[in-house]
Design an enzyme around this catalytic site. Structure first.
Site, PDB file in Angstrom:
ATOM      1  N   SER A  99       0.860  -1.178   0.000  1.00 44.83           N
ATOM      2  CA  SER A  99       0.000   0.000   0.000  1.00 44.83           C
ATOM      3  C   SER A  99       0.896   1.227   0.000  1.00 44.83           C
ATOM      4  O   SER A  99       2.047   1.173   0.449  1.00 44.83           O
ATOM      5  CB  SER A  99      -0.897   0.011   1.242  1.00 44.83           C
ATOM      6  OG  SER A  99      -1.498   1.274   1.436  1.00 44.83           O
ATOM      7  N   THR A 100       0.375   2.334  -0.476  1.00 43.44           N
ATOM      8  CA  THR A 100       1.112   3.589  -0.348  1.00 43.44           C
ATOM      9  C   THR A 100       1.548   3.815   1.092  1.00 43.44           C
ATOM     10  O   THR A 100       2.666   4.282   1.366  1.00 43.44           O
ATOM     11  CB  THR A 100       0.232   4.772  -0.814  1.00 43.44           C
ATOM     12  OG1 THR A 100      -0.039   4.640  -2.210  1.00 43.44           O
ATOM     13  CG2 THR A 100       0.896   6.101  -0.552  1.00 43.44           C
ATOM     14  N   THR A 124      26.240  39.865  31.649  1.00 43.32           N
ATOM     15  CA  THR A 124      24.973  39.276  32.046  1.00 43.32           C
ATOM     16  C   THR A 124      23.923  40.369  31.899  1.00 43.32           C
ATOM     17  O   THR A 124      24.171  41.524  32.275  1.00 43.32           O
ATOM     18  CB  THR A 124      25.009  38.760  33.499  1.00 43.32           C
ATOM     19  OG1 THR A 124      25.264  39.854  34.383  1.00 43.32           O
ATOM     20  CG2 THR A 124      26.091  37.695  33.660  1.00 43.32           C
ATOM     21  N   SER A 158      28.406  46.176   1.724  1.00 43.84           N
ATOM     22  CA  SER A 158      27.520  47.308   1.458  1.00 43.84           C
ATOM     23  C   SER A 158      27.719  47.819   0.045  1.00 43.84           C
ATOM     24  O   SER A 158      28.826  47.786  -0.492  1.00 43.84           O
ATOM     25  CB  SER A 158      27.790  48.440   2.450  1.00 43.84           C
ATOM     26  OG  SER A 158      27.012  49.587   2.136  1.00 43.84           O
ATOM     27  N   SER A 159      26.636  48.311  -0.523  1.00 44.13           N
ATOM     28  CA  SER A 159      26.723  48.940  -1.842  1.00 44.13           C
ATOM     29  C   SER A 159      26.989  50.435  -1.722  1.00 44.13           C
ATOM     30  O   SER A 159      27.197  51.105  -2.725  1.00 44.13           O
ATOM     31  CB  SER A 159      25.422  48.716  -2.613  1.00 44.13           C
ATOM     32  OG  SER A 159      24.331  49.299  -1.896  1.00 44.13           O
ATOM     33  N   LYS A 198      32.899  48.178   4.253  1.00 43.15           N
ATOM     34  CA  LYS A 198      32.045  47.577   5.275  1.00 43.15           C
ATOM     35  C   LYS A 198      31.964  46.065   5.054  1.00 43.15           C
ATOM     36  O   LYS A 198      31.691  45.604   3.945  1.00 43.15           O
ATOM     37  CB  LYS A 198      30.651  48.192   5.226  1.00 43.15           C
ATOM     38  CG  LYS A 198      29.703  47.761   6.348  1.00 43.15           C
ATOM     39  CD  LYS A 198      28.443  48.637   6.304  1.00 43.15           C
ATOM     40  CE  LYS A 198      27.488  48.282   7.425  1.00 43.15           C
ATOM     41  NZ  LYS A 198      26.765  47.043   7.155  1.00 43.15           N
TER      42      LYS A 198
END
Length: 431
Positions: free
Chosen positions: A164-165, A211, A342-343, A348
């Site tokens: 069966s499936t 912390t 970065s463009s 960066k």
């Protein structure tokens, strides 16, 4: 008059039927209980696959993109052919042809013949029938038959005999996850080793602990990385334990666990045959009705993947914070520069690898939610949404393997301490 009308109309209606059933150029006509349908003439798949593509496809997650799942399905079909021969359900000639076809799929051949959407409804029957049709056509051609005639090998009568499936896909899904786990496990082991090595390297470097994101006491930078290593190792162990449970399968249980449609001889033979072909040790689930109804073993793997993702989110965030700056942030570590950041801002460099790890983990958490929904919606005697759970676990494992490997190789291994900055921060520790 009525009689004359009835005698007059069949001539034209027969002509229109012939026109309707004529195969368009480049196609063949196949029939099922719903009627006739055109199938591409050269296709190894058949009418059930065509209908499923037309009716159910939507996600783009097609079976062809999961060659390891196809391999597992073909392995199950090959084992079933041997068990059916043992039980005298099929003859040796058909068995040999089916095995030959299965071997081609196991080798990764004919991938374009699997256009079924893994998220299609119907309890994965489209997946099972796609595989049955391809194997039947390959086996029939091997024995001299024509493609699309299903003579002498039929997809249901012979390829799917005693199955069966529900039990075929259940078994193949777990086989695929075991295969995929081996790759993810390697990536995790390498990641743990990289973090442990980095912890040793950075142990002499003293910086400031925090912390609640507030300054605290001096601490070795290596201790933070050592903690990351242990968290990933622990999650790897828990995930491995959940994966081991997938070696229990329901093959032979057929649709709902009763074994209806499979002879006792077949059921005695099938697991032995699968193990000898797959080279693994699979066993039957203690209760096959449970196996048909409940997919919590898949959900357990998914939950462990989600917990791993949450740990990795914490770790990737830590790395990203420690590398922030260089002037306005923590600036305690320097990440490998792998891509311009970065463009508009020259020079960066962004923490793109940790950010990719984060986005991978977001996706894995989405997969876990979908898997949990599939578990919850498995009504009564059969969970028909197991295929959706499987697709999401498949994808989660693959995404994790790729992303962790890149995180290890292109980020963790190349991390360098900014010793000057760490000394400066340690000198301002409050405690």
């Amino acid at each position: 008059m009525a009689a004359r009308r009835r005698s007059a109309t069949p001539r034209s209606s027969r002509g229109s039927i012939r026109t309707r059933l004529a195969a368009p150029s480049g196609t063949r006509i196949e029939k099922d209980s719903l009627g006739a349908c055109a199938v591409p003439a050269g296709a190894l798949y058949g009418i059930h696959t065509v209908r499923a593509v037309e009716n159910l496809g939507f996600s783009g997650r097609i079976l062809a993109n999961y060659p390891d799942y196809i391999c597992a399905l073909a392995t199950v079909k090959k084992a079933a052919a041997r068990a059916n021969r043992d039980a005298r359900v099929i003859d040796a000639r058909r068995q040999g042809a089916i095995e030959c076809a299965c071997d081609a799929l196991i080798r990764g051949e004919h991938l374009p013949q699997f256009p079924i959407d893994l998220l299609a409804g119907g309890g994965s029957i489209a997946v099972n029938m796609n595989v049955n049709e391809v194997i039947a056509n390959l086996a029939s051609e091997h024995l001299g038959g024509a493609r699309g005639t299903y003579q002498p090998v039929h997809p249901k009568v012979h390829v799917n005999a005693s199955q069966s499936t529900a039990d075929v896909c259940h078994t193949a899904v777990r086989m695929t996850m075991l295969t995929r786990w081996s790759g993810l496990r390697r990536a995790l082991v390498q990641c743990v080793a990289a973090f442990r090595a980095k912890a040793d390297e950075l142990r002499p470097v003293v910086t400031i602990s925090r912390t609640c994101l507030q300054d605290a006491s001096p601490v070795s930078l290596g201790e933070l990385f050592g903690g990351h290593a242990e968290a990933i190792a622990r999650r790897t162990g828990e995930l491995a334990q959940s994966v081991r449970a997938l070696t229990q399968i329901n093959l032979g249980g057929t649709a709902i666990g009763s074994g209806s449609g499979a002879s006792a001889s077949y059921r005695r033979a099938i697991i032995k045959r699968l193990n000898e072909i797959a080279g693994r040790k699979f066993t039957l689930r203690p209760n096959l009705f449970d196996a048909a109804q409940n997919i919590d073993d898949l959900a357990s793997v998914s939950a462990q993947l989600a917990m791993l993702a949450e740990v990795l989110i914490k770790i990737a965030q830590d790395v990203r914070l420690l590398a922030s700056g260089p002037e306005g942030g923590f600036g305690e570590i320097i990440l490998p520069a792998v891509q311009e950041g970065s463009s508009i801002f020259p020079g960066k460099i962004n923490p793109v690898i940790p950010e990719t790890m984060l986005q991978c983990c977001f996706q894995v958490l989405g997969c876990e939610r979908a898997t949990r929904l599939a578990l919850e919606r498995g009504e009564l005697n059969l969970n028909v949404f197991e295929g959706a759970a499987a697709a999401n676990v498949f994808d989660a494992i693959e995404m994790m393997e790729r992303s962790i490997a890149r995180f290890t190789e292109r980020c963790v291994i190349g991390i360098v301490a900014n010793r000057k900055r760490c000394r400066e921060l340690a000198s301002h520790a409050r405690y």
